[in-house]
Design an enzyme around this catalytic site. Structure first.
Site, PDB file in Angstrom:
ATOM      1  N   ASP A   1       0.856  -1.181   0.000  1.00 51.41           N
ATOM      2  CA  ASP A   1       0.000   0.000   0.000  1.00 51.41           C
ATOM      3  C   ASP A   1       0.893   1.231   0.000  1.00 51.41           C
ATOM      4  OD1 ASP A   1      -3.055   0.833   0.986  1.00 51.41           O
ATOM      5  OD2 ASP A   1      -1.504   2.225   1.646  1.00 51.41           O
TER       6      ASP A   1
ATOM      7  N   GLU B   1      -5.100   2.364  -3.609  1.00 54.49           N
ATOM      8  CA  GLU B   1      -3.629   2.374  -3.717  1.00 54.49           C
ATOM      9  C   GLU B   1      -3.030   1.073  -3.179  1.00 54.49           C
ATOM     10  OE1 GLU B   1      -4.593   4.523   0.185  1.00 54.49           O
ATOM     11  OE2 GLU B   1      -5.503   4.210  -1.779  1.00 54.49           O
TER      12      GLU B   1
END
Length: 340
Positions: free
Chosen positions: A208, A251
Protein backbone atom coordinates in the site's frame (compact mmCIF):
# COMPACT_ATOMS: atom_id res chain seq x y z
CA UNK A 1 -18.54 -26.63 -60.32
CA UNK A 2 -19.46 -22.99 -59.63
CA UNK A 3 -22.36 -24.06 -57.39
CA UNK A 4 -20.02 -26.37 -55.47
CA UNK A 5 -17.53 -23.57 -54.96
CA UNK A 6 -20.23 -21.21 -53.70
CA UNK A 7 -21.36 -23.87 -51.26
CA UNK A 8 -17.78 -24.28 -50.02
CA UNK A 9 -17.44 -20.53 -49.45
CA UNK A 10 -20.79 -20.28 -47.65
CA UNK A 11 -20.00 -23.27 -45.44
CA UNK A 12 -16.54 -21.96 -44.69
CA UNK A 13 -17.80 -18.47 -43.81
CA UNK A 14 -20.31 -19.95 -41.34
CA UNK A 15 -17.73 -22.21 -39.73
CA UNK A 16 -15.00 -19.60 -39.26
CA UNK A 17 -17.51 -17.06 -37.95
CA UNK A 18 -17.87 -19.33 -34.92
CA UNK A 19 -14.10 -19.75 -34.37
CA UNK A 20 -12.88 -18.99 -30.85
CA UNK A 21 -9.16 -18.82 -31.60
CA UNK A 22 -6.74 -18.55 -34.50
CA UNK A 23 -6.04 -22.27 -34.67
CA UNK A 24 -9.71 -22.98 -35.34
CA UNK A 25 -9.61 -20.53 -38.27
CA UNK A 26 -6.54 -22.25 -39.72
CA UNK A 27 -8.06 -25.70 -39.17
CA UNK A 28 -11.24 -24.72 -41.05
CA UNK A 29 -9.14 -23.23 -43.86
CA UNK A 30 -7.10 -26.42 -44.05
CA UNK A 31 -10.32 -28.40 -44.54
CA UNK A 32 -11.90 -26.01 -47.04
CA UNK A 33 -9.02 -25.64 -49.52
CA UNK A 34 -8.76 -29.28 -50.69
CA UNK A 35 -12.55 -29.50 -50.77
CA UNK A 36 -12.77 -26.54 -53.14
CA UNK A 37 -9.61 -26.58 -55.23
CA UNK A 38 -7.27 -29.05 -56.89
CA UNK A 39 -3.62 -28.38 -56.09
CA UNK A 40 -0.46 -30.31 -55.26
CA UNK A 41 0.38 -27.89 -52.49
CA UNK A 42 -1.15 -25.02 -50.58
CA UNK A 43 -0.05 -22.85 -47.71
CA UNK A 44 -0.95 -20.02 -45.36
CA UNK A 45 1.94 -17.82 -44.34
CA UNK A 46 2.45 -14.50 -42.59
CA UNK A 47 5.19 -11.88 -42.51
CA UNK A 48 6.52 -11.54 -38.95
CA UNK A 49 9.65 -9.55 -38.13
CA UNK A 50 11.06 -9.81 -41.66
CA UNK A 51 10.41 -13.56 -41.75
CA UNK A 52 7.85 -15.74 -43.48
CA UNK A 53 6.09 -17.87 -40.86
CA UNK A 54 4.27 -20.78 -42.53
CA UNK A 55 1.21 -21.75 -40.45
CA UNK A 56 -0.12 -24.38 -42.87
CA UNK A 57 1.92 -26.03 -45.61
CA UNK A 58 0.50 -29.07 -47.40
CA UNK A 59 2.65 -30.64 -50.10
CA UNK A 60 1.59 -33.85 -51.89
CA UNK A 61 0.11 -35.64 -48.90
CA UNK A 62 2.46 -34.27 -46.23
CA UNK A 63 2.43 -31.27 -43.93
CA UNK A 64 5.46 -29.08 -43.32
CA UNK A 65 3.93 -26.57 -40.89
CA UNK A 66 6.05 -24.18 -38.85
CA UNK A 67 8.67 -23.38 -41.49
CA UNK A 68 10.34 -19.98 -41.13
CA UNK A 69 12.47 -18.32 -43.78
CA UNK A 70 13.72 -14.78 -44.48
CA UNK A 71 10.95 -12.77 -46.14
CA UNK A 72 13.08 -10.84 -48.60
CA UNK A 73 12.84 -12.18 -52.14
CA UNK A 74 9.87 -14.51 -51.48
CA UNK A 75 6.58 -14.58 -53.36
CA UNK A 76 4.79 -14.22 -50.01
CA UNK A 77 6.61 -10.97 -49.33
CA UNK A 78 5.84 -9.67 -52.83
CA UNK A 79 2.09 -10.28 -52.39
CA UNK A 80 2.07 -8.69 -48.93
CA UNK A 81 4.13 -5.67 -49.95
CA UNK A 82 2.18 -5.02 -53.15
CA UNK A 83 -1.21 -6.06 -51.80
CA UNK A 84 -1.98 -7.74 -55.10
CA UNK A 85 -3.02 -11.17 -56.27
CA UNK A 86 -0.25 -12.98 -58.13
CA UNK A 87 -1.02 -15.46 -60.91
CA UNK A 88 2.01 -17.38 -62.23
CA UNK A 89 0.73 -19.86 -64.80
CA UNK A 90 4.07 -21.26 -65.98
CA UNK A 91 7.15 -20.99 -63.78
CA UNK A 92 9.31 -22.47 -66.51
CA UNK A 93 9.25 -18.97 -67.94
CA UNK A 94 11.42 -16.19 -66.45
CA UNK A 95 9.78 -14.21 -63.63
CA UNK A 96 9.21 -10.55 -64.39
CA UNK A 97 9.34 -9.65 -60.69
CA UNK A 98 12.26 -7.63 -59.40
CA UNK A 99 14.11 -9.11 -56.48
CA UNK A 100 12.17 -12.38 -56.41
CA UNK A 101 14.07 -15.63 -56.09
CA UNK A 102 12.14 -18.91 -56.00
CA UNK A 103 12.78 -20.85 -52.79
CA UNK A 104 12.00 -24.55 -52.53
CA UNK A 105 10.50 -25.65 -49.20
CA UNK A 106 8.68 -28.84 -48.29
CA UNK A 107 9.41 -31.53 -50.86
CA UNK A 108 12.45 -31.17 -53.10
CA UNK A 109 10.39 -30.26 -56.16
CA UNK A 110 9.70 -26.95 -57.86
CA UNK A 111 6.15 -25.81 -58.52
CA UNK A 112 5.41 -24.95 -62.13
CA UNK A 113 2.14 -23.08 -61.39
CA UNK A 114 1.49 -20.77 -58.45
CA UNK A 115 -1.23 -18.39 -57.35
CA UNK A 116 -1.27 -16.30 -54.19
CA UNK A 117 -3.66 -13.76 -52.68
CA UNK A 118 -3.30 -11.31 -49.77
CA UNK A 119 -4.82 -12.42 -46.48
CA UNK A 120 -4.67 -9.46 -44.16
CA UNK A 121 -6.33 -9.12 -40.77
CA UNK A 122 -6.16 -6.72 -37.86
CA UNK A 123 -2.94 -8.33 -36.56
CA UNK A 124 -2.14 -10.54 -39.53
CA UNK A 125 -0.32 -9.79 -42.80
CA UNK A 126 -0.11 -12.89 -44.90
CA UNK A 127 -0.82 -14.89 -48.02
CA UNK A 128 -2.98 -17.82 -49.04
CA UNK A 129 -1.34 -19.68 -51.94
CA UNK A 130 -1.69 -22.74 -54.19
CA UNK A 131 1.00 -24.58 -56.10
CA UNK A 132 1.08 -27.29 -58.74
CA UNK A 133 3.86 -29.36 -60.28
CA UNK A 134 2.15 -28.96 -63.65
CA UNK A 135 2.18 -25.76 -65.71
CA UNK A 136 -1.09 -23.93 -66.40
CA UNK A 137 -2.85 -25.86 -63.62
CA UNK A 138 -5.01 -22.96 -62.38
CA UNK A 139 -7.52 -20.58 -63.88
CA UNK A 140 -9.07 -17.25 -62.93
CA UNK A 141 -11.94 -19.04 -61.21
CA UNK A 142 -9.43 -20.66 -58.87
CA UNK A 143 -7.92 -17.27 -58.12
CA UNK A 144 -11.34 -15.79 -57.35
CA UNK A 145 -12.25 -18.65 -55.03
CA UNK A 146 -8.90 -18.40 -53.25
CA UNK A 147 -9.47 -14.65 -52.74
CA UNK A 148 -12.90 -15.31 -51.25
CA UNK A 149 -11.52 -17.87 -48.81
CA UNK A 150 -8.72 -15.47 -47.83
CA UNK A 151 -11.17 -12.61 -47.17
CA UNK A 152 -13.42 -14.74 -44.97
CA UNK A 153 -10.42 -16.16 -43.10
CA UNK A 154 -8.97 -12.67 -42.53
CA UNK A 155 -12.31 -11.43 -41.21
CA UNK A 156 -12.50 -14.41 -38.84
CA UNK A 157 -8.95 -13.72 -37.60
CA UNK A 158 -9.99 -10.11 -36.98
CA UNK A 159 -12.97 -11.24 -34.92
CA UNK A 160 -10.85 -13.67 -32.90
CA UNK A 161 -8.08 -11.14 -32.24
CA UNK A 162 -10.49 -8.39 -31.20
CA UNK A 163 -12.35 -10.77 -28.90
CA UNK A 164 -9.06 -11.77 -27.28
CA UNK A 165 -8.17 -8.10 -26.80
CA UNK A 166 -11.55 -7.34 -25.25
CA UNK A 167 -11.24 -10.28 -22.88
CA UNK A 168 -7.71 -9.23 -21.96
CA UNK A 169 -8.81 -5.65 -21.30
CA UNK A 170 -11.63 -6.89 -19.09
CA UNK A 171 -9.02 -8.61 -16.92
CA UNK A 172 -6.87 -5.52 -16.41
CA UNK A 173 -7.08 -2.40 -14.30
CA UNK A 174 -7.61 0.49 -16.70
CA UNK A 175 -5.04 2.83 -15.08
CA UNK A 176 -2.13 0.55 -14.24
CA UNK A 177 -2.69 -2.36 -16.67
CA UNK A 178 -2.13 -4.93 -13.91
CA UNK A 179 -4.74 -7.60 -13.19
CA UNK A 180 -7.99 -6.37 -11.72
CA UNK A 181 -9.31 -7.66 -8.38
CA UNK A 182 -11.53 -10.41 -9.80
CA UNK A 183 -9.13 -11.84 -12.33
CA UNK A 184 -6.23 -11.78 -9.87
CA UNK A 185 -8.28 -14.07 -7.61
CA UNK A 186 -8.73 -16.49 -10.54
CA UNK A 187 -4.99 -16.52 -11.21
CA UNK A 188 -4.14 -16.92 -7.53
CA UNK A 189 -6.58 -19.84 -7.20
CA UNK A 190 -4.93 -21.63 -10.11
CA UNK A 191 -1.44 -20.96 -8.73
CA UNK A 192 -2.46 -22.19 -5.28
CA UNK A 193 -3.80 -25.46 -6.73
CA UNK A 194 -0.56 -25.96 -8.65
CA UNK A 195 1.43 -25.22 -5.48
CA UNK A 196 -0.43 -27.96 -3.58
CA UNK A 197 0.08 -30.45 -6.40
CA UNK A 198 3.82 -29.68 -6.47
CA UNK A 199 4.08 -29.64 -2.64
CA UNK A 200 5.77 -26.26 -2.87
CA UNK A 201 5.30 -22.76 -1.40
CA UNK A 202 3.55 -19.69 -2.77
CA UNK A 203 4.12 -16.28 -1.20
CA UNK A 204 2.02 -13.17 -1.60
CA UNK A 205 2.84 -9.55 -0.88
CA UNK A 206 0.15 -7.00 -0.02
CA UNK A 207 1.44 -3.46 -0.40
CA UNK A 208 0.00 0.00 0.00
CA UNK A 209 1.33 3.47 -0.85
CA UNK A 210 1.99 5.38 2.37
CA UNK A 211 0.10 8.68 2.83
CA UNK A 212 -1.39 8.36 -0.64
CA UNK A 213 -4.34 10.66 0.12
CA UNK A 214 -1.87 13.37 1.11
CA UNK A 215 -0.15 13.07 -2.26
CA UNK A 216 -3.48 13.43 -4.05
CA UNK A 217 -4.60 16.37 -1.90
CA UNK A 218 -1.25 18.18 -2.06
CA UNK A 219 0.03 17.50 -5.56
CA UNK A 220 -3.13 16.57 -7.47
CA UNK A 221 -4.66 13.36 -8.75
CA UNK A 222 -2.41 13.27 -11.82
CA UNK A 223 0.60 12.98 -9.51
CA UNK A 224 -1.25 10.27 -7.60
CA UNK A 225 -1.97 8.36 -10.81
CA UNK A 226 1.68 8.66 -11.81
CA UNK A 227 2.75 7.17 -8.47
CA UNK A 228 0.48 4.17 -8.96
CA UNK A 229 1.72 3.49 -12.49
CA UNK A 230 5.36 3.87 -11.40
CA UNK A 231 4.74 1.49 -8.49
CA UNK A 232 3.38 -1.13 -10.88
CA UNK A 233 6.41 -0.67 -13.12
CA UNK A 234 8.70 -1.11 -10.13
CA UNK A 235 6.87 -4.30 -9.19
CA UNK A 236 7.18 -5.70 -12.73
CA UNK A 237 10.91 -4.92 -12.70
CA UNK A 238 11.40 -7.23 -9.72
CA UNK A 239 9.12 -10.20 -10.42
CA UNK A 240 9.23 -13.10 -12.88
CA UNK A 241 6.93 -13.71 -15.83
CA UNK A 242 5.31 -16.57 -13.88
CA UNK A 243 4.39 -14.20 -11.02
CA UNK A 244 1.27 -12.04 -11.02
CA UNK A 245 0.37 -8.56 -9.79
CA UNK A 246 -3.09 -7.13 -9.29
CA UNK A 247 -4.74 -3.94 -8.08
CA UNK A 248 -6.60 -4.91 -4.94
CA UNK A 249 -8.31 -1.55 -4.57
CA UNK A 250 -7.36 2.13 -4.46
CA UNK A 251 -3.63 2.37 -3.72
CA UNK A 252 -3.39 -1.24 -2.49
CA UNK A 253 -1.79 -3.92 -4.68
CA UNK A 254 -1.15 -7.64 -4.36
CA UNK A 255 1.64 -9.82 -5.78
CA UNK A 256 1.67 -13.61 -6.04
CA UNK A 257 5.01 -15.39 -6.18
CA UNK A 258 4.72 -19.13 -6.96
CA UNK A 259 7.58 -21.41 -5.87
CA UNK A 260 8.80 -18.69 -3.52
CA UNK A 261 9.62 -18.84 0.19
CA UNK A 262 8.99 -16.07 2.72
CA UNK A 263 12.68 -15.14 2.66
CA UNK A 264 12.69 -14.85 -1.14
CA UNK A 265 9.45 -12.83 -1.06
CA UNK A 266 11.00 -10.50 1.49
CA UNK A 267 13.92 -9.88 -0.87
CA UNK A 268 11.46 -8.95 -3.63
CA UNK A 269 9.61 -6.62 -1.24
CA UNK A 270 12.84 -4.92 -0.20
CA UNK A 271 13.83 -4.30 -3.81
CA UNK A 272 10.40 -2.83 -4.59
CA UNK A 273 10.64 -0.55 -1.55
CA UNK A 274 14.11 0.58 -2.55
CA UNK A 275 12.96 1.36 -6.12
CA UNK A 276 10.11 3.49 -4.79
CA UNK A 277 12.35 5.48 -2.46
CA UNK A 278 14.66 6.25 -5.38
CA UNK A 279 11.90 7.55 -7.69
CA UNK A 280 12.10 11.11 -8.97
CA UNK A 281 8.58 12.52 -9.43
CA UNK A 282 7.48 16.01 -10.39
CA UNK A 283 4.18 17.77 -9.81
CA UNK A 284 2.05 19.67 -12.33
CA UNK A 285 4.48 22.62 -12.14
CA UNK A 286 7.53 20.47 -12.81
CA UNK A 287 8.75 20.67 -9.20
CA UNK A 288 10.19 17.57 -7.57
CA UNK A 289 7.98 16.05 -4.88
CA UNK A 290 8.99 13.64 -2.10
CA UNK A 291 9.41 10.06 -3.27
CA UNK A 292 6.58 7.78 -2.10
CA UNK A 293 7.15 4.78 0.15
CA UNK A 294 5.18 1.55 0.51
CA UNK A 295 4.25 -0.65 3.43
CA UNK A 296 4.18 -4.39 2.72
CA UNK A 297 2.85 -7.56 4.34
CA UNK A 298 3.92 -11.10 3.37
CA UNK A 299 2.17 -14.44 3.89
CA UNK A 300 2.98 -17.95 2.65
CA UNK A 301 0.68 -20.68 1.29
CA UNK A 302 0.02 -23.37 2.46
CA UNK A 303 2.33 -23.13 5.48
CA UNK A 304 0.49 -20.18 7.05
CA UNK A 305 -3.00 -20.47 5.53
CA UNK A 306 -4.81 -23.38 3.89
CA UNK A 307 -6.87 -21.26 1.46
CA UNK A 308 -6.29 -18.13 -0.58
CA UNK A 309 -8.74 -15.96 1.35
CA UNK A 310 -7.07 -16.78 4.65
CA UNK A 311 -3.73 -16.10 2.97
CA UNK A 312 -4.85 -12.69 1.70
CA UNK A 313 -6.33 -11.78 5.07
CA UNK A 314 -3.07 -12.66 6.83
CA UNK A 315 -0.98 -10.62 4.36
CA UNK A 316 -3.41 -7.72 4.79
CA UNK A 317 -3.09 -7.86 8.60
CA UNK A 318 0.68 -7.77 8.25
CA UNK A 319 0.47 -4.85 5.84
CA UNK A 320 -1.35 -2.81 8.46
CA UNK A 321 1.10 -3.98 11.12
CA UNK A 322 3.86 -2.57 8.89
CA UNK A 323 1.99 0.74 8.69
CA UNK A 324 1.58 0.82 12.46
CA UNK A 325 5.31 0.30 12.89
CA UNK A 326 5.93 3.59 11.10
CA UNK A 327 5.33 2.85 7.38
CA UNK A 328 7.95 2.05 4.72
CA UNK A 329 8.22 -1.31 6.50
CA UNK A 330 7.88 -5.00 5.61
CA UNK A 331 5.98 -7.30 7.97
CA UNK A 332 6.56 -11.02 7.61
CA UNK A 333 6.49 -14.15 9.71
CA UNK A 334 10.28 -14.17 9.57
CA UNK A 335 12.68 -11.57 11.01
CA UNK A 336 13.22 -8.80 8.47
CA UNK A 337 16.81 -8.64 7.25
CA UNK A 338 18.14 -5.82 5.05
CA UNK A 339 19.59 -6.77 1.69
CA UNK A 340 23.39 -6.64 1.52
Amino acid sequence: EQVHRLEVINTFSRQVAAARDRQQVFDQLNSAIPNALVADSYYVSAIENDEVNVMIFYDEGEYFNGIRTPAEGTLTNWVVQNQKELFLSDLRQPLNLDGIELIVVGKDKTSLSWIGVPMNGYNFRGVLALGSYEPNAFNRGDLELLSNLARHAALALDNVDRQVELEERARLDSLTNVLNHGYFLEVLTKQANETLAQENSLSIIMLDVDYFKTYNDTYGHLAGDKILTLLCQAIRDHIKSTDAVGRWGGEEFIISLPNTSATQAESVAQRIGKSMRELVITDRDGLTIPAPTVSQGIAVFPQEADNIFGLIDLADQRLYAAKNRGRDQIETALPTQPLP
